[in-house]
Scaffold this motif. Structure first.
Motif, mmCIF file in Angstrom:
data_model
loop_
_atom_site.group_PDB
_atom_site.id
_atom_site.type_symbol
_atom_site.label_atom_id
_atom_site.label_comp_id
_atom_site.label_asym_id
_atom_site.label_seq_id
_atom_site.Cartn_x
_atom_site.Cartn_y
_atom_site.Cartn_z
ATOM 1 N N ILE A 480 8.872 -20.693 15.883
ATOM 2 C CA ILE A 480 8.946 -21.798 14.929
ATOM 3 C C ILE A 480 7.553 -22.361 14.715
ATOM 4 C CG2 ILE A 480 9.869 -24.123 14.550
ATOM 5 C CD1 ILE A 480 12.235 -23.302 16.339
ATOM 6 N N SER A 481 7.146 -22.475 13.456
ATOM 7 C CA SER A 481 5.790 -22.943 13.190
ATOM 8 C C SER A 481 5.651 -23.397 11.748
ATOM 9 C CB SER A 481 4.784 -21.829 13.475
ATOM 10 O OG SER A 481 3.453 -22.271 13.267
ATOM 11 N N HIS A 482 4.607 -24.217 11.497
ATOM 12 C CA HIS A 482 4.195 -24.484 10.119
ATOM 13 C C HIS A 482 2.772 -23.972 9.884
ATOM 14 C CE1 HIS A 482 2.698 -28.201 12.176
ATOM 15 N NE2 HIS A 482 1.638 -27.931 11.432
ATOM 16 N N ASP A 483 2.196 -23.332 10.917
ATOM 17 C CA ASP A 483 0.848 -22.785 10.817
ATOM 18 C C ASP A 483 0.931 -21.338 10.352
ATOM 19 O OD1 ASP A 483 -1.693 -21.685 11.247
ATOM 20 O OD2 ASP A 483 -2.096 -23.012 12.938
ATOM 21 N N MET A 484 0.639 -21.114 9.083
ATOM 22 C CA MET A 484 0.798 -19.777 8.515
ATOM 23 C C MET A 484 -0.219 -18.786 9.066
ATOM 24 S SD MET A 484 3.450 -20.245 6.727
ATOM 25 C CE MET A 484 3.673 -18.837 5.655
ATOM 26 N N ASN A 485 -1.366 -19.275 9.586
ATOM 27 C CA ASN A 485 -2.339 -18.371 10.213
ATOM 28 C C ASN A 485 -1.773 -17.766 11.491
ATOM 29 O OD1 ASN A 485 -4.641 -18.645 8.424
ATOM 30 N ND2 ASN A 485 -4.822 -20.731 9.179
ATOM 31 N N VAL A 486 -1.105 -18.602 12.286
ATOM 32 C CA VAL A 486 -0.493 -18.121 13.527
ATOM 33 C C VAL A 486 0.683 -17.207 13.208
ATOM 34 C CG1 VAL A 486 0.697 -18.821 15.636
ATOM 35 C CG2 VAL A 486 -1.246 -20.148 14.821
ATOM 36 N N VAL A 487 1.473 -17.603 12.228
ATOM 37 C CA VAL A 487 2.614 -16.783 11.814
ATOM 38 C C VAL A 487 2.144 -15.396 11.367
ATOM 39 C CG1 VAL A 487 4.384 -16.521 10.021
ATOM 40 C CG2 VAL A 487 4.130 -18.701 11.232
ATOM 41 N N LYS A 488 1.047 -15.369 10.620
ATOM 42 C CA LYS A 488 0.518 -14.092 10.137
ATOM 43 C C LYS A 488 0.094 -13.189 11.293
ATOM 44 C CE LYS A 488 -2.493 -12.321 6.489
ATOM 45 N NZ LYS A 488 -3.539 -12.652 5.487
ATOM 46 N N ALA A 489 -0.397 -13.800 12.376
ATOM 47 C CA ALA A 489 -0.848 -13.022 13.533
ATOM 48 C C ALA A 489 0.317 -12.476 14.355
ATOM 49 C CB ALA A 489 -1.748 -13.883 14.414
ATOM 50 N N LEU A 490 1.410 -13.236 14.457
ATOM 51 C CA LEU A 490 2.468 -12.909 15.410
ATOM 52 C C LEU A 490 3.707 -12.246 14.814
ATOM 53 C CD1 LEU A 490 2.759 -15.867 17.967
ATOM 54 C CD2 LEU A 490 2.460 -13.463 18.494
ATOM 55 N N ALA A 491 4.085 -12.631 13.607
ATOM 56 C CA ALA A 491 5.426 -12.321 13.115
ATOM 57 C C ALA A 491 5.588 -10.883 12.623
ATOM 58 C CB ALA A 491 5.801 -13.283 11.994
ATOM 59 N N ASN A 492 6.820 -10.383 12.731
ATOM 60 C CA ASN A 492 7.237 -9.160 12.048
ATOM 61 C C ASN A 492 7.950 -9.516 10.748
ATOM 62 O OD1 ASN A 492 7.730 -8.514 15.254
ATOM 63 N ND2 ASN A 492 6.756 -6.825 14.164
ATOM 64 N N ARG A 493 8.890 -10.454 10.877
ATOM 65 C CA ARG A 493 9.606 -10.947 9.700
ATOM 66 C C ARG A 493 9.571 -12.476 9.682
ATOM 67 N NH1 ARG A 493 15.432 -8.868 9.459
ATOM 68 N NH2 ARG A 493 15.346 -9.207 11.719
ATOM 69 N N ILE A 494 9.867 -13.033 8.514
ATOM 70 C CA ILE A 494 9.756 -14.484 8.337
ATOM 71 C C ILE A 494 10.982 -15.021 7.617
ATOM 72 C CG2 ILE A 494 8.417 -16.364 7.277
ATOM 73 C CD1 ILE A 494 5.957 -14.543 7.408
ATOM 74 N N ILE A 495 11.496 -16.140 8.139
ATOM 75 C CA ILE A 495 12.498 -16.939 7.428
ATOM 76 C C ILE A 495 11.814 -18.213 6.956
ATOM 77 C CG2 ILE A 495 14.609 -18.314 7.640
ATOM 78 C CD1 ILE A 495 15.619 -16.398 9.696
ATOM 79 N N VAL A 496 11.945 -18.537 5.696
ATOM 80 C CA VAL A 496 11.388 -19.776 5.156
ATOM 81 C C VAL A 496 12.544 -20.739 4.896
ATOM 82 C CG1 VAL A 496 9.989 -20.834 3.358
ATOM 83 C CG2 VAL A 496 9.525 -18.480 4.068
ATOM 84 N N LEU A 497 12.478 -21.919 5.539
ATOM 85 C CA LEU A 497 13.538 -22.920 5.399
ATOM 86 C C LEU A 497 13.054 -24.104 4.587
ATOM 87 C CD1 LEU A 497 15.191 -23.226 8.955
ATOM 88 C CD2 LEU A 497 15.876 -21.785 7.048
ATOM 89 N N LYS A 498 13.958 -24.647 3.794
ATOM 90 C CA LYS A 498 13.703 -25.889 3.068
ATOM 91 C C LYS A 498 15.018 -26.648 2.944
ATOM 92 C CE LYS A 498 11.305 -27.754 -0.982
ATOM 93 N NZ LYS A 498 12.223 -28.862 -1.269
ATOM 94 N N ASP A 499 15.019 -27.877 3.434
ATOM 95 C CA ASP A 499 16.226 -28.724 3.370
ATOM 96 C C ASP A 499 17.444 -28.024 3.967
ATOM 97 O OD1 ASP A 499 14.704 -30.667 2.054
ATOM 98 O OD2 ASP A 499 15.156 -29.811 0.087
#
Length: 532
Positions: A480-499
């Motif tokens: 879980i993060s809002h830092d897209m730089n860290v997400v780019k380094a670690l993630a394989n897939r991404i879920i984007v949540l809003k409301d």
């Protein structure tokens, strides 16, 4: 150069019992009109102490200056009495602090707090002060400013509270604005709004800004000049593009090398280790006299996804998007509707006794390691507690063997076992939290903003550690993060949540290269990516 502030050979020390601690040593720099000066460095480098000295806001006489000068125009700050300083503070030099909720008085309306900053320095009546306050709220782009005048701080979002702090700082048209980590606690999109606002106001009002941060990507976009501090010493200073393209000091090079690096992605065709289907979480906000729910907020609204073995699934979004609520539902820490299956076992169908045993499959690493560790327990007891609960039949020898193995994995020495959390740095405490989650041999680890409170070099170390542990133990991460730089380094897939809803779900490379949703694009654009 039209210099309006000069710091010459400034040293700051603190009296501690019979010893003195040198926090800043022979620091020199200057600030010119309409310049943005960035000050970067890790925690404890002397950044905040240096700028607090400019307005003599340190705890004197415990703090003192063995040497140095601070000159605002032709005024010596260190030699000035309180009458002179009172005319400078807030009027000529203003301060924005890191945490607006702690800086604003929760008992007073924001209009009163801004008006107070005006009337202290300007001889005007309350009606005129109110008019100017509303103009300031409009200047910092608070919507419906005349009505927000009567709001309390708790009724505003984090970004709105920081805008109020900026309005207070600008109330008397200062020559210099000092901003001490003003965006650290904010979501990435709100952070960009605040930075853009400061840049716009700086150009409009022709003021200088001293901006303290540890975010190198942000400061590269924002500042004109930068100084780098380490252990109270200025190790390097230069024009922003020159410093980033040609760093001279080894510490500066280390900072730049600490940007999260993306590991080579391995194609993962493993079966799903976790399947979440139609997860819903609602919180009642209004009930009838008889207790019937009349109104509720949907914190998680019909979310489904899968997690594969040894995969990192990032969950991103702003505060209030439902990230942590979703994690709590998956961990069965809150009530929810829907199905969560781990290796095809539906945890909703388990009895309380079976669920207690099954909890060892999922562990959590929290955002703030200090608050998540029991301050009354030593490190051995904190880490080994999970074994006592989930593996009570293990012998003392087996538990200690497992403990020492995990300590080695997370880069800690056995000499730390009988120390307490307050005796460790933030990075060390997060390693302890990771060890605690790892010792029960989980299949899945939920990482809730585990690096957001850490300096950039420590953040890089923790990311590398997580990558190493995942490879060694074939762990699955929900990150879980809002830092897209860290997400780019670690993630394989991404879920984007809003409301509480999924607005986008897919492979990392697809989402970063061609996001389909406008909100995802907004998150990516708001991140200050640093390419070295």
């Amino acid at each position: 150069m039209n210099e309006i502030l000069k710091i010459k050979n400034l040293s700051v020390s603190f009296k501690q019992d019979d010893n003195d601690f040198a926090a800043v040593k022979n620091l020199s720099f200057s600030v010119s009109k309409n310049e943005i000066l960035g000050i970067v460095g890790e925690s404890g480098s002397g950044k905040s102490v240096s700028v607090l000295s400019i307005l003599k806001l340190l705890p004197y006489p415990k703090a003192y200056h063995p040497s140095g000068e601070i000159l605002y125009k032709d005024i010596s700050i260190l030699d000035s009495d309180e009458d002179v300083l009172r005319k400078i503070r807030g009027q000529k030099i203003s301060f924005i602090f890191q945490e607006p909720m702690s800086s604003l008085n929760p008992l007073h309306k924001i209009g009163k707090q801004i008006s107070e900053a005006i009337t202290i320095h300007q001889n005007i009546d309350n009606k005129t002060a109110k008019k100017k306050t509303i103009e300031l709220l409009e200047l910092v782009k608070i919507k419906d400013a005349s009505n927000r005048y009567n709001s309390y701080p708790h009724e505003l979002s984090g970004g709105q509270r920081q805008r109020v702090m900026i309005a207070i700082a600008l109330a008397n048209n200062p020559d210099i604005l000092i901003a001490d980590e003003p965006t650290t606690a904010l979501d990435v999109t709100v952070q960009k709004e605040i930075i853009d606002l400061l840049k716009e106001l700086q150009n409009r009002l022709n003021m200088a800004i001293i901006f303290i941060t540890h975010d190198l990507g942000l400061i590269k976009k924002f500042a004109d000049n930068i100084i780098v501090m380490k252990d109270g010493i200025k190790v390097e200073g230069n024009e922003v593009n020159e410093l980033f393209s040609n760093p001279q000091h080894e510490y500066t090079k280390k900072l730049l090398a600490s940007i999260p690096k993306e590991k080579k992605q391995i194609k993962n065709d493993n079966d799903n280790i976790l399947t979440a289907k139609n997860i819903k979480v609602s919180f009642p906000i209004k009930k009838s006299f008889f207790g019937k729910i009349i109104k509720e907020i949907k914190a998680v609204d019909d979310i489904s996804f899968e997690l594969k073995k040894a995969e990192t699934l990032a969950v991103v979004g702003e505060s209030g998007s439902g990230k942590t609520t979703l994690a709590n539902a998956i961990s069965n820490l809150i009530s929810y509707s829907g199905d969560v299956k781990i290796e095809n076992i539906n945890i909703n169908k388990l009895s309380k006794k079976e669920l207690r045993q099954y909890r060892k499959n999922i562990s959590i690493v929290f955002q703030d390691p200090y608050n998540s560790l029991n301050p009354k327990m030593n490190i051995k007891d904190i880490i080994i507690e999970g074994l006592d609960i989930h593996y009570p039949n293990l012998s003392k020898y087996q538990k200690n063997k497992r403990l020492l193995s995990i300590l080695k994995d997370v880069g800690l020495d056995k000499s730390c076992l009988y120390k307490f959390p307050h005796e460790f740095s933030g990075g060390q405490r997060q390693r302890i939290a990771i060890a605690r989650s790892l010792i029960i041999n989980p299949k899945i680890i939920i990482l809730d903003e585990p690096t957001s409170a850490l300096d950039i070099t420590i953040q890089s170390q923790i990311i590398e550690l997580l990558q190493t542990l995942q490879e060694k133990y074939q762990l699955s991460y929900i990150f879980i993060s809002h830092d897209m730089n860290v997400v780019k380094a670690l993630a394989n897939r991404i879920i984007v949540l809003k409301d509480g809803k999924v607005v986008e779900f897919g492979e990392k490379c697809d989402i970063f290269s061609s996001p389909k949703d406008k909100y995802t694009q907004q998150l990516i654009n708001a991140s200050y990516h640093l390419e070295i």
